[in-house]
Scaffold this motif. Structure first.
Motif, mmCIF file in Angstrom:
data_model
loop_
_atom_site.group_PDB
_atom_site.id
_atom_site.type_symbol
_atom_site.label_atom_id
_atom_site.label_comp_id
_atom_site.label_asym_id
_atom_site.label_seq_id
_atom_site.Cartn_x
_atom_site.Cartn_y
_atom_site.Cartn_z
ATOM 1 N N ALA A 229 0.829 -1.205 0.000
ATOM 2 C CA ALA A 229 0.000 0.000 0.000
ATOM 3 C C ALA A 229 0.865 1.257 0.000
ATOM 4 N N ALA A 230 1.902 1.256 0.808
ATOM 5 C CA ALA A 230 2.796 2.412 0.875
ATOM 6 C C ALA A 230 3.515 2.611 -0.460
ATOM 7 N N CYS A 231 3.893 1.521 -1.089
ATOM 8 C CA CYS A 231 4.567 1.595 -2.382
ATOM 9 C C CYS A 231 3.634 2.193 -3.430
ATOM 10 N N ALA A 232 2.388 1.736 -3.461
ATOM 11 C CA ALA A 232 1.409 2.271 -4.417
ATOM 12 C C ALA A 232 1.192 3.760 -4.175
ATOM 13 N N VAL B 229 -0.683 6.690 -6.446
ATOM 14 C CA VAL B 229 -2.004 6.072 -6.385
ATOM 15 C C VAL B 229 -2.513 6.214 -4.946
ATOM 16 N N ARG B 230 -3.467 7.127 -4.756
ATOM 17 C CA ARG B 230 -3.949 7.423 -3.409
ATOM 18 C C ARG B 230 -4.822 6.306 -2.843
ATOM 19 N N ARG B 231 -4.608 6.035 -1.583
ATOM 20 C CA ARG B 231 -5.444 5.071 -0.867
ATOM 21 C C ARG B 231 -6.874 5.593 -0.892
ATOM 22 N N GLY B 232 -7.818 4.733 -1.199
ATOM 23 C CA GLY B 232 -9.207 5.154 -1.261
ATOM 24 C C GLY B 232 -9.649 5.579 -2.663
ATOM 25 N N SER B 233 -8.680 5.751 -3.578
ATOM 26 C CA SER B 233 -9.062 6.121 -4.947
ATOM 27 C C SER B 233 -9.556 4.869 -5.679
ATOM 28 N N ARG C 8 -6.828 -0.341 -5.951
ATOM 29 C CA ARG C 8 -6.753 -1.798 -6.098
ATOM 30 C C ARG C 8 -5.814 -2.160 -7.255
ATOM 31 N N GLN C 9 -5.945 -1.445 -8.367
ATOM 32 C CA GLN C 9 -5.042 -1.700 -9.497
ATOM 33 C C GLN C 9 -3.597 -1.353 -9.133
ATOM 34 N N GLY C 10 -3.435 -0.302 -8.347
ATOM 35 C CA GLY C 10 -2.103 0.071 -7.888
ATOM 36 C C GLY C 10 -1.469 -1.045 -7.072
ATOM 37 N N LEU C 11 -2.266 -1.662 -6.210
ATOM 38 C CA LEU C 11 -1.768 -2.790 -5.412
ATOM 39 C C LEU C 11 -1.407 -3.967 -6.310
ATOM 40 N N ALA D 175 3.894 10.396 -11.808
ATOM 41 C CA ALA D 175 2.929 10.207 -10.719
ATOM 42 C C ALA D 175 1.494 10.393 -11.232
ATOM 43 N N ILE D 176 1.285 11.392 -12.076
ATOM 44 C CA ILE D 176 -0.046 11.629 -12.640
ATOM 45 C C ILE D 176 -0.473 10.426 -13.471
ATOM 46 N N SER D 177 0.413 9.959 -14.343
ATOM 47 C CA SER D 177 0.050 8.832 -15.216
ATOM 48 C C SER D 177 -0.192 7.559 -14.416
ATOM 49 N N LEU D 178 0.642 7.276 -13.430
ATOM 50 C CA LEU D 178 0.456 6.059 -12.640
ATOM 51 C C LEU D 178 -0.760 6.142 -11.726
ATOM 52 N N SER D 179 -1.135 7.348 -11.303
ATOM 53 C CA SER D 179 -2.340 7.469 -10.474
ATOM 54 C C SER D 179 -3.590 7.143 -11.284
#
Length: 174
Positions: free
Chosen positions: A2-5, A10-14, A18-21, A51-55
């Motif tokens: 989660a911290a890595c994502a 990729v913000r927690r709760g966005s 889940r895809q970030g994880l 960061a924008i693209s990965l989010s």
């Protein structure tokens, strides 16, 4: 994980968390750092743009370097998109180069060069619509002016470059 994502943007709760994880689940820190560096180099992105693209599209971390390189070359060199434009719309990198991106680019290029579409017509908008909507909006209205366009598009969607794709309207005789 989660911290890595979260560090990738990729913000927690966005909706993308889940895809970030999933994107970071089986990648070590070194592989993630290498892929981030590759994205920066290949797309000429800043840390902020990565960061924008990965989010918005965290699964880019799972895409092959070859796939990313080919999309970058096409979108930046051939289509002429700015790196920041792509960073803010990274989902276009998920689409098939041969089956969607290139054929739709050909159609837009044809329409623009022949004055059948506004020069500011958005590539992103053309890529994001369904195939039926694309045909209805970009091809059907021009059946008379460009009767070959539908067939050329269908051929291009098969991954072939139509031998008769015409970027200039043929002069009318008579």
């Amino acid at each position: 994980m989660a911290a890595c994502a979260e560090r990738l943007g990729v913000r927690r709760g966005s909706g993308m968390f889940r895809q970030g994880l999933q994107a970071v689940a089986f990648l070590g820190e070194e592989k993630i750092a290498a892929k981030v560096d590759y994205l920066k180099k290949t797309f000429k992105w800043s840390d902020t743009e990565v960061a924008i693209s990965l989010s918005k599209a965290p699964m880019l971390l799972k895409r092959s370097k070859d796939m990313l390189r080919r999309r970058s070359e096409f979108l930046i060199s051939e289509v002429g998109l700015e790196p920041a434009y792509i960073a803010h719309r990274p989902v276009i990198l998920y689409y098939s180069l041969e089956g969607r991106l290139r054929p739709r680019h050909y159609v837009l290029k044809f329409l623009k060069e022949n004055g059948l579409a506004d020069r500011d017509c958005s590539f992103y908008s053309a890529v994001m619509v369904t195939d039926k909507d694309f045909v209805d909006k970009y091809i059907c209205p021009h059946k008379e002016a460009a009767p070959h366009l539908a067939q050329d598009y269908a051929t291009a969607c098969k991954g072939e470059v139509p031998t008769n794709f015409r970027f200039l309207l043929e002069p009318k005789v008579g």
